[in-house]
Design an enzyme around this catalytic site. Structure first.
Site, PDB file in Angstrom:
ATOM      1  N   GLU A 263     -40.732   7.568 -29.510  1.00 43.61           N
ATOM      2  CA  GLU A 263     -40.220   7.496 -28.132  1.00 43.61           C
ATOM      3  C   GLU A 263     -38.769   7.033 -28.137  1.00 43.61           C
ATOM      4  OE1 GLU A 263     -42.660   5.333 -25.345  1.00 43.61           O
ATOM      5  OE2 GLU A 263     -41.133   5.473 -23.759  1.00 43.61           O
TER       6      GLU A 263
ATOM      7  N   LYS B  31     -54.065   3.656 -29.737  1.00 42.69           N
ATOM      8  CA  LYS B  31     -52.632   3.685 -30.062  1.00 42.69           C
ATOM      9  C   LYS B  31     -52.109   2.263 -29.994  1.00 42.69           C
ATOM     10  CE  LYS B  31     -49.312   5.181 -27.080  1.00 42.69           C
ATOM     11  NZ  LYS B  31     -48.515   3.945 -26.954  1.00 42.69           N
TER      12      LYS B  31
ATOM     13  N   ASP C 273     -50.761   2.588 -21.334  1.00 40.07           N
ATOM     14  CA  ASP C 273     -50.552   1.395 -20.505  1.00 40.07           C
ATOM     15  C   ASP C 273     -49.444   1.645 -19.482  1.00 40.07           C
ATOM     16  OD1 ASP C 273     -48.392   1.267 -22.209  1.00 40.07           O
ATOM     17  OD2 ASP C 273     -48.776  -0.782 -22.920  1.00 40.07           O
ATOM     18  N   SER C 274     -48.852   2.852 -19.521  1.00 37.59           N
ATOM     19  CA  SER C 274     -47.931   3.270 -18.456  1.00 37.59           C
ATOM     20  C   SER C 274     -48.653   3.343 -17.115  1.00 37.59           C
ATOM     21  CB  SER C 274     -47.311   4.632 -18.791  1.00 37.59           C
ATOM     22  OG  SER C 274     -48.333   5.583 -19.061  1.00 37.59           O
TER      23      SER C 274
HETATM   24  O1  KIV Z   1     -48.221   4.313 -22.136  1.00 37.66           O
HETATM   25  C1  KIV Z   1     -47.786   5.478 -22.292  1.00 37.66           C
HETATM   26  O2  KIV Z   1     -47.868   6.327 -21.409  1.00 37.66           O
HETATM   27  C2  KIV Z   1     -47.169   5.793 -23.566  1.00 37.66           C
HETATM   28  C3  KIV Z   1     -46.514   7.134 -23.689  1.00 37.66           C
HETATM   29  C4  KIV Z   1     -45.255   7.142 -22.953  1.00 37.66           C
HETATM   30  C5  KIV Z   1     -46.339   7.545 -25.106  1.00 37.66           C
HETATM   31  O3  KIV Z   1     -47.179   5.007 -24.449  1.00 37.66           O
END
Ligand code: KIV
Length: 303
Positions: A183, A114, A45-46
């Site tokens: 993280e 995730k 979700d980044s």
């Molecule tokens: O959303 C994402 O990119 C993440 C990673 C930073 C682990 O959760």
């Protein structure tokens, strides 16, 4: 040909070769990650931060995450593709969480999902696992908790918080997650978690002792010129490469050097000649009428 990686195959890598994971959000980035032999592609979700330019990830929806996951799957990567569950898609009821996780699998094509959190999310993790969907955990600095954490802060710096984090990791592993992202936690805490749990840990700002490492695609490739976190190692500066390439393109447009002869579609000379006669004849294009029809018939016969 490389073999398609699965959640059980990733789980079996505990303590073995280090796992490599990177985010991707569309077909080209997934192809690049796969060509570089990533073990896991995370449709994170980044995407909210690095593609949509937002300050946090909270507004992402299940529909949007499905859209990006499906785009990544178009690349048919060998890597395991993990779809990130957005905020509020698994915080209400386990049933809703299962339905939303199912959408990332069925509509997006991911091989696993995730989700962030430990003890608080155990019911949800168990429900999603019971629906035969592999789950990757995510502990420490969990960006969806930005307001609860009071900002993006390293977690587990005090002994009590670290102890809670280790307990959360054990609970997730016992519940059956196939791996856990750690993280923004001190390296000593990540090392303890890695020792304690039977599933691989994948670190991001969590030191070198984890079973694998993950970074965000745009950070690792320097696809933006924004400040990055201390833990980011930038392996390329593609934003500068892109700016320089576009500057050369625009300069060629301005000078008339682009497009060149090889970058143009050409018309057969006879057709060009007929066209000239048509347009230059008496009355030009407007009054071509019957003359045009006979010219075009001639042209068709010549081809
Ligand atoms: O959303 C994402 O990119 C993440 C990673 C930073 C682990 O959760």
């Amino acid at each position: 040909m490389a073999k398609k990686l699965t959640a059980p195959a990733i789980r079996a890598r505990k303590g073995g070769d280090k796992l490599t994971m990177v985010t991707a959000y569309d077909e080209p980035s997934a192809r690049i990650a796969d060509r570089a032999a990533a073990d896991i592609i995370l449709v994170g979700d980044s995407v909210a931060n690095v593609v949509l330019g937002r300050g946090d990830t909270l507004a992402m929806t299940v529909d949007e995450m499905v859209y990006h996951t499906a785009a990544v799957m178009t690349a048919e990567p060998n890597a395991l593709v993990v779809g990130d569950m957005p905020w509020l898609s698994y915080h209400t009821t386990p049933d809703e969480a299962v339905r939303n996780a199912g959408r990332l699998i069925r509509d997006g094509g991911a091989g696993a999902v995730k989700l962030e959190g430990g003890q608080k999310r155990l019911d949800v993790v168990r429900a999603v696992l019971a629906a035969e969907i592999p789950v990757m955990g995510h502990l420490g600095l969990t960006p969806q908790s930005v307001h609860a954490m009071g900002g993006y802060r390293v977690q587990g710096k005090q002994a009590a918080a670290a102890y809670e984090l280790i307990t959360d990791a054990k609970l997730l592993a016992d519940a059956g997650v196939f791996s856990i992202v750690l993280e923004g936690v001190p390296d000593v805490v990540a090392a303890m978690v890695t020792d304690e749990v039977a599933v691989p840990t994948i670190g991001i700002g969590a030191g070198a002792q984890c079973d694998g490492q993950v970074l965000v695609f745009h950070d690792v490739l320097g696809l933006h010129d924004k400040r990055t976190a201390k833990f980011v190692r930038q392996y390329a500066n593609l934003a500068d490469v892109a700016v320089e390439a576009l500057e050369r393109f625009f300069a060629d447009v301005r000078s008339g050097d682009f497009p060149g002869a090889d970058e143009i579609y050409h018309m057969p000379e006879e057709s060009a000649e007929i066209l000239r006669e048509l347009t230059e004849g008496a009355g030009g294009l407007r009054n071509a009428g019957v003359a045009r029809d006979s010219f075009l018939a001639d042209e068709a016969m010549e081809q």
